[in-house]
Write a protein that holds these residues in place. Sequence first.
Motif, PDB file in Angstrom:
ATOM      1  N   ASN A   1       0.775  -1.227   0.000  1.00 50.53           N
ATOM      2  CA  ASN A   1       0.000   0.000   0.000  1.00 50.53           C
ATOM      3  C   ASN A   1       0.810   1.283   0.000  1.00 50.53           C
ATOM      4  O   ASN A   1       0.545   2.197   0.798  1.00 50.53           O
ATOM      5  CB  ASN A   1      -0.985   0.003   1.181  1.00 50.53           C
ATOM      6  CG  ASN A   1      -2.276  -0.701   0.825  1.00 50.53           C
ATOM      7  OD1 ASN A   1      -2.934  -0.313  -0.139  1.00 50.53           O
ATOM      8  ND2 ASN A   1      -2.624  -1.732   1.562  1.00 50.53           N
TER       9      ASN A   1
ATOM     10  N   ARG B   1      -6.892   1.483  -6.946  1.00 52.54           N
ATOM     11  CA  ARG B   1      -6.437   0.906  -5.671  1.00 52.54           C
ATOM     12  C   ARG B   1      -6.872  -0.554  -5.543  1.00 52.54           C
ATOM     13  O   ARG B   1      -6.118  -1.395  -5.042  1.00 52.54           O
ATOM     14  CB  ARG B   1      -6.969   1.735  -4.498  1.00 52.54           C
ATOM     15  CG  ARG B   1      -6.621   1.208  -3.122  1.00 52.54           C
ATOM     16  CD  ARG B   1      -5.122   1.084  -2.875  1.00 52.54           C
ATOM     17  NE  ARG B   1      -4.414   2.349  -3.029  1.00 52.54           N
ATOM     18  CZ  ARG B   1      -3.085   2.469  -2.945  1.00 52.54           C
ATOM     19  NH1 ARG B   1      -2.317   1.410  -2.699  1.00 52.54           N
ATOM     20  NH2 ARG B   1      -2.518   3.643  -3.125  1.00 52.54           N
ATOM     21  N   SER B   2      -8.061  -0.887  -6.024  1.00 54.39           N
ATOM     22  CA  SER B   2      -8.510  -2.287  -5.929  1.00 54.39           C
ATOM     23  C   SER B   2      -7.562  -3.203  -6.695  1.00 54.39           C
ATOM     24  O   SER B   2      -7.314  -4.333  -6.287  1.00 54.39           O
ATOM     25  CB  SER B   2      -9.907  -2.462  -6.512  1.00 54.39           C
ATOM     26  OG  SER B   2     -10.657  -1.313  -6.383  1.00 54.39           O
TER      27      SER B   2
ATOM     28  N   SER C   1      -9.896  -3.578  -0.051  1.00 52.92           N
ATOM     29  CA  SER C   1     -10.045  -2.119  -0.106  1.00 52.92           C
ATOM     30  C   SER C   1      -9.754  -1.571   1.283  1.00 52.92           C
ATOM     31  O   SER C   1      -9.614  -2.333   2.251  1.00 52.92           O
ATOM     32  CB  SER C   1     -11.450  -1.718  -0.525  1.00 52.92           C
ATOM     33  OG  SER C   1     -12.329  -1.788   0.593  1.00 52.92           O
ATOM     34  N   TYR C   2      -9.714  -0.251   1.378  1.00 54.81           N
ATOM     35  CA  TYR C   2      -9.465   0.365   2.688  1.00 54.81           C
ATOM     36  C   TYR C   2     -10.655   0.226   3.633  1.00 54.81           C
ATOM     37  O   TYR C   2     -10.589   0.636   4.770  1.00 54.81           O
ATOM     38  CB  TYR C   2      -9.071   1.834   2.514  1.00 54.81           C
ATOM     39  CG  TYR C   2      -7.725   2.019   1.859  1.00 54.81           C
ATOM     40  CD1 TYR C   2      -6.648   1.219   2.221  1.00 54.81           C
ATOM     41  CD2 TYR C   2      -7.531   2.977   0.880  1.00 54.81           C
ATOM     42  CE1 TYR C   2      -5.411   1.370   1.616  1.00 54.81           C
ATOM     43  CE2 TYR C   2      -6.298   3.143   0.269  1.00 54.81           C
ATOM     44  CZ  TYR C   2      -5.240   2.332   0.645  1.00 54.81           C
ATOM     45  OH  TYR C   2      -4.022   2.489   0.046  1.00 54.81           O
ATOM     46  N   MET C   3     -11.746  -0.354   3.137  1.00 54.03           N
ATOM     47  CA  MET C   3     -12.852  -0.676   4.041  1.00 54.03           C
ATOM     48  C   MET C   3     -12.487  -1.867   4.916  1.00 54.03           C
ATOM     49  O   MET C   3     -12.899  -1.968   6.056  1.00 54.03           O
ATOM     50  CB  MET C   3     -14.105  -1.091   3.249  1.00 54.03           C
ATOM     51  CG  MET C   3     -14.479  -0.181   2.146  1.00 54.03           C
ATOM     52  SD  MET C   3     -15.645   1.002   2.737  1.00 54.03           S
ATOM     53  CE  MET C   3     -16.662   1.148   1.304  1.00 54.03           C
TER      54      MET C   3
ATOM     55  N   TYR D   1      -9.158  -3.623   4.678  1.00 50.78           N
ATOM     56  CA  TYR D   1      -7.735  -3.697   5.017  1.00 50.78           C
ATOM     57  C   TYR D   1      -7.436  -2.472   5.859  1.00 50.78           C
ATOM     58  O   TYR D   1      -7.538  -1.340   5.388  1.00 50.78           O
ATOM     59  CB  TYR D   1      -6.879  -3.711   3.748  1.00 50.78           C
ATOM     60  CG  TYR D   1      -5.426  -3.997   4.061  1.00 50.78           C
ATOM     61  CD1 TYR D   1      -4.953  -5.309   4.083  1.00 50.78           C
ATOM     62  CD2 TYR D   1      -4.547  -2.970   4.373  1.00 50.78           C
ATOM     63  CE1 TYR D   1      -3.631  -5.578   4.394  1.00 50.78           C
ATOM     64  CE2 TYR D   1      -3.219  -3.243   4.685  1.00 50.78           C
ATOM     65  CZ  TYR D   1      -2.776  -4.548   4.691  1.00 50.78           C
ATOM     66  OH  TYR D   1      -1.462  -4.825   5.011  1.00 50.78           O
TER      67      TYR D   1
ATOM     68  N   MET E   1      -5.547   0.218   7.425  1.00 47.50           N
ATOM     69  CA  MET E   1      -4.283   0.957   7.401  1.00 47.50           C
ATOM     70  C   MET E   1      -4.139   1.764   8.685  1.00 47.50           C
ATOM     71  O   MET E   1      -5.135   2.269   9.216  1.00 47.50           O
ATOM     72  CB  MET E   1      -4.293   1.927   6.214  1.00 47.50           C
ATOM     73  CG  MET E   1      -4.246   1.240   4.863  1.00 47.50           C
ATOM     74  SD  MET E   1      -2.623   0.629   4.464  1.00 47.50           S
ATOM     75  CE  MET E   1      -1.825   2.154   3.914  1.00 47.50           C
TER      76      MET E   1
END
Lengths: 791, 163
Positions: A201, A288-289, A710-712, A714, A716
Amino acid sequence: MPKDGIGASSKRREDIRFLTGVGKYTDDLALQGQVHAVMVRSSVAHGRIVRIDTDAAAGMPGVLAVFTGEDFAEAGGNPAGWLINSRDGTPMREPKRPVLAHGKVRHVGDAYAAIIAETAAQARDAAEQLAADTGIEELPAVIDMEAAIADPSNRVHDEIPDNLCFDWGWVEDNRASVDEAIRNAPHVTTLELVNNRVIPNAMEPRASIGEYFPGTGDYRLTTTSQNPHLTRLLIAAFVLGIPENKLTVVAPDVGGGFGSKIYHYGEEAVVLAAAKKLGRPVRWTAERSESFLSDAHGRDHVTKIELACEKDGTFIAFRTDTKANVGAYLSNFATVTPTFLHGTLMAGPYKVPNVYVNLKTVFTNTAPVDAYRGAGRPEATYSLERVIDKMCRELELDPYEVRRKNFLTPDMFPYTTPVGLVYDTGDYHATLDKALEMADLSGFEARCAESAARGKLRGIGLSTWIEACGIAPSNLVGQLGARVGLYDAATVRVNATGNISVMTGAHSHGQGHETAFAQVVASKLGVPEESVEIVHGDTSKIPFGMGSYGSRSLAVCGSAIDKAVDKIVAKGRKIAAHMLEAAEDDIVFEDGSFTVAGTDKAKTFGEIAFSAYVPHNYPLETLEPGLEESAFYDPANFTYPAGAYLCEVELDPETGKVQVVGFTCADDFGNVVNPMIVEGQVHGGVAQGIGQALLENTGYDESGQLLTGSYMDYIMPRADDMPVFNVDYSCATPCTHNPLGAKGCGEAGAIGSPPAVVNAVIDALHRAGHTHVSHIDMPLTPARVWAAMQK
Amino acid sequence: MPKVTMTVNGRAMKAEAEGRTLLSTWLREGLGLTGTHVGCDTSQCGACVVHVDGAPVKACTALAMDLDGAEVRTIEGMANADGTLSAIQQAFQDHHGLQCGFCTPGMVMAAAALLQENPKPTEAEVRHYLEGNICRCTGYHNIVKAVMAASGQDVSGLGIAAE
Ligand code: FES
Ligand code: FES
């Protein structure tokens, strides 16, 4: 602290363009006539491609070309950089990694076709059509490593029956004696653990632009790379066979890498081939996906480690049994990361006579796994520092004293470890003492009481880590299976009016080379930093270089610069001798001027530079005009940064949520060029380590679907997950074998921090009476911690 | 294709937009203002934050069409009139609040919005406010420090600073 040059916290010159929005990252470049590529990616983890009907997609509005695996059937495979042999001497299995999947798809996100269209939106529309017109016969997915080895009928690569890449022993000759030592030891602590798969990422998604110039037959690839020369070499020598002198690779501003942008990816070959076919620039930028699905992931080890010791905690032996997931294909560093960057570190900073590592590397239907910040060394450190902590609890020993008892001491260097490294310097007692002092250990009980008053548990965890950086020398790595050399190169060009251009093989994507390397050159030549310009990231401007990874930039590339500067000074003395009518041996160079020793006859650096380009009365048989020198530097050894990290956590027993409330780092990086930058590197590394320890997890379900894409899903690290960092690097023992005495600092934080965090959580639980908890696998999410607390 | 007009960094700007064109795309591709970065496709990274009519907005969540006539400020419009760094930009450089620079435009725009709302935020308030902006490089320490320094607060207590 000096105000300028080596040792100064010079502000970063690159910041100006980034802070004003005029940095130029790959996707920021708009080219005349450009067209857009979109990859068509597999939605299943494992399947046989039975049909791709390109007609409908090819006929859609704006579509210019469709490529499939078939179009690259003749292209070479993207190779693994290291050839590793199994314990029985057989070479590793190296299946071909094609530009686009051909015949089979092997992970969700595996690209099997590419659409080129006038606009990105048109290409995306056609990609959807092509996916609908593709027939893939789904096969059972190979996800779990145990199952992959056990079931020979289910194969990621048809030609590899047990899904094993290799079964490696290090050092195989140690095996019997280690087994024996463990059998006879008074105490053995065993720990099984998972080093969780993480997704790098970098905030800038991967992007590539291909161009072809029909007039000359030249190609240019602009791409998000940490090492443009390596990318050029891979494309030239292995994949497309474009001669290096016809291919320029440019890595402009790059928004972070952390390992994931070391590697050559198929998209780079696609945009080059498409640019040639269409005669127009072809660009591709990952969403990003796509990054989640197709960037090389990191870590993913399953390990059993045994620590044998005396009852007083004196180490006798470490034995490790690890399975490392390499995913569906071998990425470029995938074979060296779990072996020579992991197995060789399994002695830590300790006196331990017996160490043996067995490592099985397994193919699965998941994204390729490769080096991620620290690469192998975090995995080694995590295993060691966790098992030591567990042993201390079993034997009720003080973790600080156990470390002290076992540390190598400065009088023992150079020291050859049982796993093949030769440590040159270090002072592990000093960094531990420093960390304990900085972390205010004496106030810890009071802080615990204060947390308890708020209903929270508090704990503290230690990790004393060592790493091997600046992987080298070429002679040695060649024997170990490296297919490249591991030197670096630099050219220092002094221009006629005295300003200086430095062409370096290192690539800066956040590390601040443009500032720090200028400090090195300015210090050595006695010129202002502003007069030195660092040129990086363009193969047409730079002689050669292996790029930036493995904390090698300053230690290796910086040393190449240093060596080239020495040659400049030597040439300058020759010129000065001529100008001052003195013997070359009598010329001394100091503070930016060349002086005849013992006289006041002198020429400034600027005068020498000018004369080099205006050589009106040079004795040309003995003195060449010009002032430009190149150097290649091939280190004599790795460098060995080390340090002690203390993490303090607060834990909410109601929810299991862990908050890092203090983090102290006492590091030995050898000599430091820019303290501000070094601190920043440690902060970032530790944040990634805390992220791995508490938040970041990569989940695949049984069918091989990525659950954290996604950042949903995963998680960060965000600003409110992070503490204030307390960082020190004063316990420096300079590297003995490079001219700068530098050891490297980029990966340290990510290596040393995860075990400190986990040890702190276990400590908090034990202090609160949850003594049945001996281990929790990362990431220590609230759910996992809470579950562990329930008996 | 229809054209959309906005006042961007004080100047009237016009460029084409389809119905699906995001503000981030319109700025980057329509106007060539590539300082606004795109780091994700789920509106979670904050690399694209700009100010729309004075308020911080993730430019990847807004459609250009909907913003005809809006007043937009991007990172390219943050420096002082004479081209020098504004106080907040300067604080990011002084305190090493950026490494690769990719999250930086969004961070600066978010931080500027915070300081407008709350001129003297605490450390906790800064961390909380920046929750929507991901930085992979810095560990946030120096970003938090930069934002607090830009608000005129003493940041010497935030770690041992190499200055
Ligand atoms: S690009 Fe807008 S939030 Fe990530
Ligand atoms: S500076 Fe690189 S993501 Fe923030």
